[in-house]
Write a protein that holds these residues in place. Structure first.
Motif, mmCIF file in Angstrom:
data_model
loop_
_atom_site.group_PDB
_atom_site.id
_atom_site.type_symbol
_atom_site.label_atom_id
_atom_site.label_comp_id
_atom_site.label_asym_id
_atom_site.label_seq_id
_atom_site.Cartn_x
_atom_site.Cartn_y
_atom_site.Cartn_z
ATOM 1 N N ILE A 20 -11.535 20.885 -15.986
ATOM 2 C CA ILE A 20 -11.270 19.876 -14.960
ATOM 3 C C ILE A 20 -10.184 18.940 -15.474
ATOM 4 C CG2 ILE A 20 -12.264 18.009 -13.580
ATOM 5 C CD1 ILE A 20 -13.326 20.813 -12.914
ATOM 6 N N ASP A 21 -9.079 18.862 -14.734
ATOM 7 C CA ASP A 21 -7.907 18.078 -15.151
ATOM 8 C C ASP A 21 -7.327 17.371 -13.927
ATOM 9 O OD1 ASP A 21 -5.838 17.026 -16.575
ATOM 10 O OD2 ASP A 21 -4.818 18.914 -16.974
ATOM 11 N N PRO A 22 -7.953 16.269 -13.498
ATOM 12 C CA PRO A 22 -7.595 15.676 -12.202
ATOM 13 C C PRO A 22 -6.239 14.981 -12.149
ATOM 14 C CG PRO A 22 -9.185 14.306 -13.339
ATOM 15 C CD PRO A 22 -9.063 15.549 -14.155
ATOM 16 N N ASP A 23 -5.684 14.589 -13.295
ATOM 17 C CA ASP A 23 -4.483 13.759 -13.275
ATOM 18 C C ASP A 23 -3.233 14.474 -13.775
ATOM 19 O OD1 ASP A 23 -5.980 11.460 -12.398
ATOM 20 O OD2 ASP A 23 -6.768 11.321 -14.429
ATOM 21 N N SER A 24 -3.293 15.805 -13.858
ATOM 22 C CA SER A 24 -2.133 16.556 -14.329
ATOM 23 C C SER A 24 -1.448 17.255 -13.162
ATOM 24 C CB SER A 24 -2.574 17.591 -15.372
ATOM 25 O OG SER A 24 -1.490 18.425 -15.722
ATOM 26 N N LYS A 25 -0.138 17.135 -13.091
ATOM 27 C CA LYS A 25 0.624 17.832 -12.057
ATOM 28 C C LYS A 25 0.915 19.268 -12.475
ATOM 29 C CE LYS A 25 2.846 13.599 -10.345
ATOM 30 N NZ LYS A 25 4.133 12.889 -10.101
#
Length: 521
Positions: free
Chosen positions: A371-376
């Protein structure tokens, strides 16, 4: 409330201590720890003070001895070792300082009382509470033993029960003569004491669980003419047979104890609320599961439980033989495969009998992802399966960041786990590649789309349901979370990393998650 340095109060015969270096109320140690009140002395002359960390503004216990130097080496080494293991059932160790004329250990302050004091005031505990306390101690030892270390000081004085019901093990005191087996034998002693109010190790107990000095004041166990201790059920009515057997097996030098993680799992299975009836109905310890799982590792303990199991099987076989003989003497036209009710059971054949509690085991994971919510770019999502492959040498790892908190643009990353269906969960253990990480465990009720937006929704939802306490700059590589609600079932979990450790030799911050295991039923 009593906070004890080595889990024991001083005897009247304790040797006097030197006055040079003696602390005074209001004094601030190491420009941080203010001494507020002298609580007591232990039998080795260590002074225990209630203090305040003036930086973090939290209460602390200060265990102090003087002089310091060589005389304090063992105390300081034990404190440093204990500080590396963070667990909900272990008293936290914050600092260990040697100032030559005196040395002191700063640890968590626990509002409550020791098991020794509790039993002295209220008498022996009911089986459910004794089991819960034994479970907490075994769980703490499992965390200590997983690092290869030994506690070496398990007895009713170092088992603390806080005012909010938390059970913690305090004051490790280990040296070369201590062993993990002695720790496990001491769990048997703690169970025996909780159930009977007597200490089974007498005046010549095992090292690390001795009755010497402060422990010698504990009432000795009832013994026969040969010096053998009486079983808890012989001392007190109402102790279930399986708990009696487990306690006596742990105290029997002829029976090898199980490992601490196996003992913890078994006590977790038996640890049920006092208003439930499993403790009265569970019967002797089971070695196989009804669902076809592998036999419990506790079967390797052998001893009287196996003998009881064999005797039970022989009794059932004898009853069956008698029924068969009776059938042969009756009408030859009677059906030979007619089902026969179990004559040893008084319960009606209506299916209303309470089922035995399910055995705690490692739960299988249906799905896992990063889970990596802040990576583009979302270029750190590979290798998630390596955290559940059973191989500690391989795992998933983050990229290298220039800040411990991932930088201003990122709040964290995590490993999401789907158990496939709702389960009762007892604990989750995460093995990391390095010390110094900060993380927490979260639970959720739903899955979300595999995208940045979906990950944002997932984290926002799961942050509402934390499990246990978060780990902050953890000194070890193993994080164990066991603050699960026994009345609730869980399917989705998130191991959420908020701070990264610095790479060895510098050059940035990163961490690897080598393995995550989930225990439950």
């Amino acid at each position: 409330m009593t906070q004890v340095g080595e889990g024991q109060e001083a005897e009247e015969t304790a040797p006097p201590v030197m006055t040079f270096g003696a602390p005074t109320a209001g004094e601030i140690l190491a420009e941080r720890y203010e001494l507020v009140e002298h609580i007591n002395n232990d039998s080795a002359g260590r002074l225990v003070w209630r203090g305040v960390d003036v930086v973090l503004r939290r209460p602390v216990a200060v265990v102090l001895r003087y002089p310091g130097g060589d005389s304090a080496t063992e105390m300081l080494q034990a404190a440093v070792a204990a500080s590396r293991v963070i667990h909900p059932n272990l008293v936290g160790v914050y600092d260990a300082i040697d100032e030559a004329d005196r040395a002191y250990v700063v640890r968590e302050w626990v509002d409550g009382q020791s098991l020794r004091e509790l039993v002295a005031e209220d008498g022996p505990l009911d089986p459910a509470r004794a089991t819960a306390i034994g479970n907490a101690v075994a769980s703490a030892l499992a965390a200590v033993h997983a690092t290869g270390m030994v506690h070496g000081n398990v007895h009713p004085g170092t088992v603390m029960i806080s005012d909010d019901g938390r059970v913690v093990l305090a004051d490790a005191r280990t040296d070369g003569a201590d062993s993990q087996e002695n720790d496990l034998r001491a769990v048997g002693g703690v169970l025996y004491f909780a159930l009977t109010g007597h200490w089974p190790h007498g005046e010549a107990p095992l090292h690390g669980a001795t009755a010497g000095h402060g422990r010698a004041a504990l009432p000795d166990a009832v013994r026969d003419a040969a010096g053998s201790i009486a079983a808890p059920r012989q001392v007190r009515a109402g102790v279930p047979a399986y708990l009696d057997d487990l306690t006596m097996d742990l105290l029997d030098p002829e029976i090898a104890p199980p490992s601490s993680d196996v003992l913890s799992a078994e006590l977790s299975r038996l640890d049920v609320p006092a208003d439930d009836h499993f403790l009265e109905q569970a019967g002797p310890l089971r070695f196989t599961n009804d669902n076809g799982e592998e036999p419990s590792p506790l079967a390797s303990m052998g001893g009287r439980k196996v003998a009881l199991g064999i005797a039970g099987l022989l009794a059932v076989a004898l009853v069956g033989l008698l029924i068969g003989i009776s059938a042969l003497g009756g009408d030859d036209k009677s059906p030979k495969n007619q089902p026969v009710a179990n004559p040893s059971s008084s319960a009606p054949a209506t299916g209303d009998a309470s089922p035995a509690p399910a055995a705690v085991r490692r739960l299988s994971v249906e799905d896992v992802r990063i889970i990596d919510p802040d990576s583009k770019r979302r270029d750190e999502l590979d290798d998630a399966q390596l955290v559940i492959d059973g191989n500690l040498d391989k795992g998933w790892e983050t990229q290298t960041y220039n800040r411990a908190n991932f930088g201003n643009f990122k709040r964290g990353m995590g490993v999401w786990i789907d158990l496939g269906s709702p389960h009762t969960v007892k604990s989750v253990q995460a093995e990391l590649s390095a010390t110094g990480a900060s993380a927490q465990l979260l639970a959720g009720s739903a899955d979300f789309p595999v995208s940045s937006a979906g990950d944002k929704q997932l984290v926002a939802s799961y942050l509402k349901s934390p499990i246990g306490q978060p780990f902050e700059e953890h000194d070890g590589t193993t994080m164990t979370f066991n603050g699960f609600d026994p009345e609730q079932k869980y399917q989705y979990l998130l191991f959420w990393i908020t701070e990264l450790p610095e790479k060895e030799g510098g050059g940035g911050f990163k961490v690897g998650v080598q393995e995550i295991t989930v225990q439950g039923s």
